[in-house]
Motif scaffolding. Structure first.
Motif, PDB file in Angstrom:
ATOM      1  N   VAL A   1       0.841  -1.205   0.000  1.00  0.00           N
ATOM      2  CA  VAL A   1       0.000   0.000   0.000  1.00  0.00           C
ATOM      3  C   VAL A   1       0.874   1.251   0.000  1.00  0.00           C
ATOM      4  O   VAL A   1       0.614   2.217  -0.738  1.00  0.00           O
ATOM      5  N   PHE A   2       1.926   1.234   0.812  1.00  0.00           N
ATOM      6  CA  PHE A   2       2.822   2.397   0.905  1.00  0.00           C
ATOM      7  C   PHE A   2       3.482   2.680  -0.441  1.00  0.00           C
ATOM      8  O   PHE A   2       3.500   3.828  -0.912  1.00  0.00           O
ATOM      9  N   ILE A   3       4.021   1.637  -1.062  1.00  0.00           N
ATOM     10  CA  ILE A   3       4.755   1.841  -2.309  1.00  0.00           C
ATOM     11  C   ILE A   3       3.820   2.321  -3.413  1.00  0.00           C
ATOM     12  O   ILE A   3       4.195   3.138  -4.258  1.00  0.00           O
ATOM     13  N   LYS A   4       2.578   1.835  -3.402  1.00  0.00           N
ATOM     14  CA  LYS A   4       1.584   2.278  -4.392  1.00  0.00           C
ATOM     15  C   LYS A   4       1.225   3.742  -4.169  1.00  0.00           C
ATOM     16  O   LYS A   4       1.209   4.552  -5.104  1.00  0.00           O
ATOM     17  N   ASN A   5       0.921   4.092  -2.932  1.00  0.00           N
ATOM     18  CA  ASN A   5       0.465   5.453  -2.645  1.00  0.00           C
ATOM     19  C   ASN A   5       1.553   6.486  -2.913  1.00  0.00           C
ATOM     20  O   ASN A   5       1.272   7.577  -3.434  1.00  0.00           O
ATOM     21  N   ILE A   6       2.798   6.172  -2.565  1.00  0.00           N
ATOM     22  CA  ILE A   6       3.897   7.109  -2.836  1.00  0.00           C
ATOM     23  C   ILE A   6       4.063   7.313  -4.336  1.00  0.00           C
ATOM     24  O   ILE A   6       4.243   8.442  -4.813  1.00  0.00           O
ATOM     25  N   THR A   7       3.988   6.214  -5.082  1.00  0.00           N
ATOM     26  CA  THR A   7       4.138   6.315  -6.543  1.00  0.00           C
ATOM     27  C   THR A   7       3.017   7.142  -7.154  1.00  0.00           C
ATOM     28  O   THR A   7       3.251   8.007  -8.009  1.00  0.00           O
TER      29      THR A   7
ATOM     30  N   LEU B   1       5.575  -2.288  -9.883  1.00  0.00           N
ATOM     31  CA  LEU B   1       5.845  -2.106  -8.458  1.00  0.00           C
ATOM     32  C   LEU B   1       5.712  -3.404  -7.670  1.00  0.00           C
ATOM     33  O   LEU B   1       6.026  -3.430  -6.479  1.00  0.00           O
ATOM     34  N   LEU B   2       5.256  -4.454  -8.307  1.00  0.00           N
ATOM     35  CA  LEU B   2       5.045  -5.692  -7.574  1.00  0.00           C
ATOM     36  C   LEU B   2       6.361  -6.256  -7.047  1.00  0.00           C
ATOM     37  O   LEU B   2       6.451  -6.666  -5.879  1.00  0.00           O
ATOM     38  N   GLY B   3       7.393  -6.311  -7.892  1.00  0.00           N
ATOM     39  CA  GLY B   3       8.685  -6.849  -7.474  1.00  0.00           C
ATOM     40  C   GLY B   3       9.247  -6.139  -6.248  1.00  0.00           C
ATOM     41  O   GLY B   3       9.609  -6.789  -5.253  1.00  0.00           O
ATOM     42  N   PRO B   4       9.342  -4.800  -6.253  1.00  0.00           N
ATOM     43  CA  PRO B   4       9.825  -4.093  -5.061  1.00  0.00           C
ATOM     44  C   PRO B   4       8.950  -4.313  -3.826  1.00  0.00           C
ATOM     45  O   PRO B   4       9.458  -4.397  -2.709  1.00  0.00           O
ATOM     46  N   ALA B   5       7.622  -4.401  -4.030  1.00  0.00           N
ATOM     47  CA  ALA B   5       6.734  -4.665  -2.887  1.00  0.00           C
ATOM     48  C   ALA B   5       7.017  -6.044  -2.301  1.00  0.00           C
ATOM     49  O   ALA B   5       7.061  -6.217  -1.079  1.00  0.00           O
TER      50      ALA B   5
END
Length: 592
Positions: A40-46, A130-134
């Motif tokens: 959720v964090f990585i998605k929202n920041i992006t 973004l899936l890989g980094p998540a």
């Protein structure tokens, strides 16, 4: 000190009151929650970065968005150079390597580094997912949780798989596909002992996603065109098309990576890669970022919205021009994605494969519908199933792709065409390319875990753990008297390495071969070790041989002991008995 005291007290309490199985279930739920938060964090920041750029002057008014990838890559470069000081690793391969060679250990820095580098890469237009980094962030979290509680390597592996399932469940809101992904990609045995933790992690993660993001879904699609038996041949054709596209995707990835490896300067990689991506974005805007908007527009049947503004807008009334542009997206998505990686960006390949598959599926449907032969197929259905075909071919994960698309559509109306396309794509790709982007380099290093238990156990073993050093080394110019006095008399072994003054192995002497000379004193001062030594039946190379290779050398040579060398220098011996004992122990630990 107080923290350590209370933590030790907790461990003692846990040991007395909570069973190991129950504790693993609790940890899997916690890991799923943490992985969901990371996703959720990585998605929202992006999304925040993308929104800021879309609302800014640079992006919306002057149409200079094609320079943004250079800025994003520069920011990532500065972060790597001055803060992390370690090169960015591909998420899934680095996790698989840690499982096979590091007992599931991932540095704590890998928890938050992907949460910074991936949004900078994707938010500024890098054509990756973004899936890989998540998954990487969640896996590092689970690894450190496992280390905190001193869990065994097998349990750490399960928790890392739980984190991966949690990240996928959170991003796609598809818990079943998330579980299957963990099983297919991480070669996890699907037993009740592993299924329940995966299920709990997936559930806790998707609940986390709902809590922070509401019921918003990535793909707002409802199947309206049911599968018709007359379309079977066309779905088979789509399977062939996605198979060849998967092969192209994989080969293009390694070709571009190899090309960029020629550049020694990171700055040169950044500039060449950034400008290349920017040029592609200028002519093909849908390559910007992850590409979920492009997929949704195709699913809505609005290819004009999907394509956006391009230099070819005056020609798009011709459907064949549209088909040509979609083919361009299919071809250049792989190029843009790999260039982003090669130039120093961070991201994943899963979502780019979905984008490429959606474009290809839509292309196949449009061609069928516009050939003038009276055929009519659902473009939306082909768009969806094309995504499944690419995932199956690129990742060698057929079940993941089937259940992902089935869950996205909210039902199983397309299950039959999904199976047709995915099966054909997977069979062709698997027979053409044995390994995927994730696994090729690991397989070459002998560090790839598979569903083959024997192979996996050998991969988990390390050569250093079975090397024995209690052998008395002899010099080739040593006389028989010295050999008996300084070697045989002081050794408990019946084998002696012969080593020169530089430490290089010259040969071996077997006790059985010199037994007839041992009591002939007339030979003590006229016979030299070099006359008694022989070449070993095989050599084990410490720096290059995998445990599978070592086992094969024992089988081929029939030897009981084989010498180990590093750059030609003697290191020690490996005995068949110790090797088999270590193998049995590792097998019991892995399957127990």
């Amino acid at each position: 000190m107080k923290q350590n005291y209370y933590f030790k007290k907790f461990l003692i309490w846990k040991y007395k009151n909570i069973s190991e199985k129950t504790f693993i279930l609790i940890l899997s739920t916690l890991v799923g929650l943490l992985a969901g938060l990371a996703a959720v964090f990585i998605k929202n920041i992006t999304y925040a970065i993308e929104a800021a750029l879309e609302d800014g002057i640079v992006f919306s008014k002057n149409q200079l968005y094609f320079i943004l990838p250079v800025i994003g890559l520069l920011l990532v470069f500065l972060f790597v150079k001055f803060i992390s000081k370690k090169p960015i690793e591909h998420a899934i391969p680095s996790i698989l390597y840690s499982l096979s060679k590091k007992n599931g250990f991932l540095a704590s820095t890998k928890i938050y580094y992907p949460l910074i580098t991936a949004p900078l890469t994707v938010g500024f237009g890098g054509s990756v997912g973004l899936l890989g980094p998540a998954v990487a962030s969640g896996a590092a979290l689970s690894s450190n949780v496992g280390s905190l509680f001193h869990l065994k390597g097998k349990t750490k592996m399960l928790l890392i798989a739980c984190a991966s399932a949690g990240a996928i469940s959170s991003i796609f809101q598809s818990p079943i596909a998330a579980i299957i992904f963990a099983v297919e990609v991480f070669s996890l045995d699907l037993t009740f002992a592993s299924l329940l933790p995966l299920l709990l992690a997936s559930i806790s993660s998707i609940i986390t996603s709902y809590f922070f993001r509401g019921d918003a879904i990535l793909f707002d699609f409802l199947v309206t065109d049911k599968f018709e038996i007359k379309d079977t041949l066309f779905y088979a054709l789509l399977g062939v098309a996605t198979a060849f596209a998967s092969i192209y995707f994989t080969k293009m990835y390694f070709a571009i990576i190899q090309f960029f490896n020629r550049f020694k300067s990171p700055i040169k990689k950044l500039l060449v890669g950034g400008l290349t991506i920017g040029g592609m974005l200028y002519f093909i805007p849908p390559l910007y970022g992850e590409g979920f908007g492009f997929i949704n527009s195709l699913l809505e049947g609005d290819h004009m919205k999907a394509l956006g503004k391009t230099p070819f807008d005056s020609y798009v009334e011709n459907i064949w021009v549209v088909i040509g542009l979609l083919i361009g997206i299919t071809i250049f998505k792989a190029v843009a994605m790999t260039t982003t990686f090669a130039a120093g960006g961070a991201g994943g390949i899963f979502i780019p494969s979905l984008v490429m598959g959606s474009a290809l599926g839509n292309v196949v449907a449009k061609i069928i519908n516009n050939l003038g032969l009276g055929f009519n197929v659902s473009e939306s259905n082909f768009t969806l199933i094309g995504m499944a075909g690419l995932v199956a071919g690129v990742l060698h994960a057929p079940l993941t792709s089937i259940f992902l698309i089935a869950e996205i559509t909210g039902g199983y109306q397309l299950f039959v065409p999904l199976m047709i396309t995915v099966a054909i794509s997977f069979i062709i790709t698997k027979n053409t390319l044995e390994h995927t982007i994730y696994t090729k380099e690991l397989a070459e290093q002998g560090a790839l875990l598979t569903h083959n238990k024997d192979q996996t156990v050998l991969t988990l073993m390390t050569l250093d753990s079975v090397i024995e050093n209690n052998f008395v080394a002899l010099h080739p110019e040593m006389k028989l008297r010295g050999m008996l006095h300084d070697g045989v008399a002081k050794s408990t072994r019946n084998l002696f390495p012969v080593v020169d003054e530089n430490g290089h192995l010259q040969g071996v002497v077997l006790l059985d071969d010199i037994r007839e000379f041992m009591f002939d004193t007339s030979l003590y001062d006229v016979t030299f070790v070099k006359e008694l030594m022989q070449n070993p039946p095989a050599l084990i190379h410490q720096e290059g041989d995998s445990m599978k290779t070592v086992m094969q050398k024992f089988q081929d040579s029939g030897a009981w002991n084989l010498p180990v060398v590093k750059n030609g220098k003697y290191v020690g011996f490996v005995s068949k008995s110790k090797l088999l004992t270590a193998y049995r122990r590792k097998l019991i630990d892995f399957t127990g």
